[in-house]
Design a protein around this motif. Structure first.
Motif, short mmCIF file in Angstrom:
data_model
loop_
_atom_site.label_atom_id
_atom_site.label_comp_id
_atom_site.label_asym_id
_atom_site.label_seq_id
_atom_site.Cartn_x
_atom_site.Cartn_y
_atom_site.Cartn_z
N THR A 19 -18.39 -0.79 -4.77
CA THR A 19 -19.20 -0.17 -5.83
C THR A 19 -19.98 1.04 -5.35
O THR A 19 -20.47 1.81 -6.17
N ALA A 20 -20.14 1.19 -4.02
CA ALA A 20 -20.95 2.26 -3.42
C ALA A 20 -22.39 2.22 -3.93
O ALA A 20 -23.03 3.25 -4.12
N ASN A 21 -22.93 1.03 -4.12
CA ASN A 21 -24.29 0.84 -4.60
C ASN A 21 -25.28 1.14 -3.49
O ASN A 21 -25.36 0.41 -2.51
N PRO A 22 -26.09 2.23 -3.62
CA PRO A 22 -27.02 2.59 -2.54
C PRO A 22 -28.10 1.55 -2.30
O PRO A 22 -28.57 1.41 -1.17
N GLU A 23 -28.51 0.81 -3.32
CA GLU A 23 -29.51 -0.25 -3.12
C GLU A 23 -28.94 -1.34 -2.23
O GLU A 23 -29.65 -1.88 -1.37
N MET A 24 -27.67 -1.67 -2.42
CA MET A 24 -27.03 -2.67 -1.57
C MET A 24 -26.89 -2.15 -0.15
O MET A 24 -26.99 -2.92 0.81
N ALA A 25 -26.66 -0.85 -0.01
CA ALA A 25 -26.57 -0.27 1.34
C ALA A 25 -27.87 -0.52 2.09
O ALA A 25 -27.85 -0.95 3.25
N ASN A 26 -28.98 -0.26 1.44
CA ASN A 26 -30.28 -0.46 2.10
C ASN A 26 -30.55 -1.93 2.38
O ASN A 26 -31.24 -2.25 3.35
N GLU A 27 -30.01 -2.82 1.56
CA GLU A 27 -30.19 -4.25 1.77
C GLU A 27 -29.35 -4.75 2.95
O GLU A 27 -29.83 -5.54 3.76
N LEU A 28 -28.11 -4.30 3.05
CA LEU A 28 -27.15 -4.86 3.99
C LEU A 28 -26.98 -4.09 5.29
O LEU A 28 -26.52 -4.65 6.28
N ILE A 29 -27.33 -2.80 5.27
CA ILE A 29 -27.10 -1.94 6.43
C ILE A 29 -28.44 -1.65 7.10
O ILE A 29 -29.35 -1.09 6.48
N HIS A 30 -28.57 -2.01 8.35
CA HIS A 30 -29.80 -1.77 9.10
C HIS A 30 -30.08 -0.27 9.19
O HIS A 30 -29.14 0.52 9.34
N PRO A 31 -31.34 0.15 9.12
CA PRO A 31 -31.65 1.59 9.19
C PRO A 31 -31.14 2.27 10.46
O PRO A 31 -30.86 3.46 10.45
N GLU A 32 -30.97 1.52 11.53
CA GLU A 32 -30.50 2.09 12.80
C GLU A 32 -29.05 1.71 13.10
O GLU A 32 -28.62 1.79 14.25
N VAL A 33 -28.30 1.29 12.08
CA VAL A 33 -26.92 0.88 12.30
C VAL A 33 -26.14 1.99 13.01
O VAL A 33 -26.38 3.17 12.80
N ILE A 34 -25.23 1.57 13.84
CA ILE A 34 -24.30 2.48 14.51
C ILE A 34 -22.91 2.02 14.10
O ILE A 34 -22.56 0.84 14.25
N PHE A 35 -22.11 2.94 13.55
CA PHE A 35 -20.75 2.56 13.24
C PHE A 35 -19.81 3.68 13.67
O PHE A 35 -20.11 4.85 13.58
N TYR A 36 -18.69 3.22 14.17
CA TYR A 36 -17.71 4.09 14.78
C TYR A 36 -16.56 4.32 13.81
O TYR A 36 -15.97 3.37 13.30
N VAL A 37 -16.28 5.59 13.54
CA VAL A 37 -15.26 5.98 12.58
C VAL A 37 -14.14 6.68 13.34
O VAL A 37 -14.41 7.60 14.13
N PRO A 38 -12.88 6.26 13.13
CA PRO A 38 -11.78 6.93 13.82
C PRO A 38 -11.80 8.44 13.56
O PRO A 38 -12.02 8.89 12.43
N GLY A 39 -11.62 9.20 14.62
CA GLY A 39 -11.58 10.65 14.48
C GLY A 39 -12.94 11.33 14.66
O GLY A 39 -13.00 12.54 14.87
N ASN A 40 -14.03 10.58 14.57
CA ASN A 40 -15.36 11.15 14.79
C ASN A 40 -15.75 10.90 16.24
O ASN A 40 -15.79 9.76 16.68
N PRO A 41 -16.08 11.95 16.99
CA PRO A 41 -16.44 11.75 18.40
C PRO A 41 -17.78 11.03 18.55
O PRO A 41 -18.00 10.34 19.53
N GLU A 42 -18.66 11.18 17.58
CA GLU A 42 -19.96 10.53 17.61
C GLU A 42 -20.02 9.46 16.53
O GLU A 42 -19.47 9.65 15.44
N PRO A 43 -20.72 8.36 16.79
CA PRO A 43 -20.84 7.34 15.75
C PRO A 43 -21.71 7.83 14.59
O PRO A 43 -22.54 8.72 14.76
N MET A 44 -21.48 7.27 13.43
CA MET A 44 -22.32 7.53 12.26
C MET A 44 -23.52 6.59 12.37
O MET A 44 -23.46 5.57 13.06
N ARG A 45 -24.60 6.93 11.65
CA ARG A 45 -25.81 6.11 11.75
C ARG A 45 -26.48 5.93 10.40
O ARG A 45 -26.44 6.82 9.56
N GLY A 46 -27.09 4.78 10.24
CA GLY A 46 -27.94 4.50 9.09
C GLY A 46 -27.18 4.31 7.79
O GLY A 46 -26.01 4.65 7.67
#
Length: 139
Positions: A19-46
């Motif tokens: 759904t791409a619900n931003p409220e759910m993002a804030n509920e489920l994703i930690h503000p300092e989350v680090i996630f690694y995306v194929p093709g990105n040399p640096e991890p994405m955050r938050g």
């Protein structure tokens, strides 16, 4: 956190990415989350970084949906095998819209703390996706 709690969290996470619900993002994703995306040399955050990736997918594939096929729980870690499907309606990675549908697998690994995702390694079948869009030769 017991297995059933983790399963409920993954179900909520699935609802979030479908759904791409931003409220759910804030509920489920930690503000300092680090996630690694194929093709990105640096991890994405938050949550904002996560919303950017979900937004990019939704821009190219407005009907994109993920389905959990299987999951394995070990302590605070979860491995999930997904099926991702949708229709290519707008440019994706420089590939102009084709109108083609696709269905590919992904294997993602998550780590939870306090009922939020704090780390993710995402491994979608990008070659399979690009091949189904007609931008790479079949094997």
């Amino acid at each position: 956190m017991v297995r059933e709690d983790k399963m409920r969290l993954m179900d909520r996470f699935l609802t979030f990415i479908n759904t791409a619900n931003p409220e759910m993002a804030n509920e489920l994703i930690h503000p300092e989350v680090i996630f690694y995306v194929p093709g990105n040399p640096e991890p994405m955050r938050g949550p904002g970084g996560y919303m950017a990736i979900v937004g990019m997918m939704r821009d190219a594939f407005p009907d994109v949906q993920w389905k959990i096929d299987d999951s394995v729980f070990d302590g605070e870690k979860v491995a999930v095998r997904f099926t991702m499907s949708g229709t290519h309606e707008n440019t994706f990675l420089g590939i102009p819209a084709t109108g083609k549908t696709f269905e590919v697998k992904a294997m993602n690994f998550y780590r939870f703390e306090n009922r939020q995702i704090v780390e993710e390694y995402g491994l979608p079948d990008m070659f399979g996706l690009i091949r189904q869009l007609g931008a790479a030769p079949g094997i």
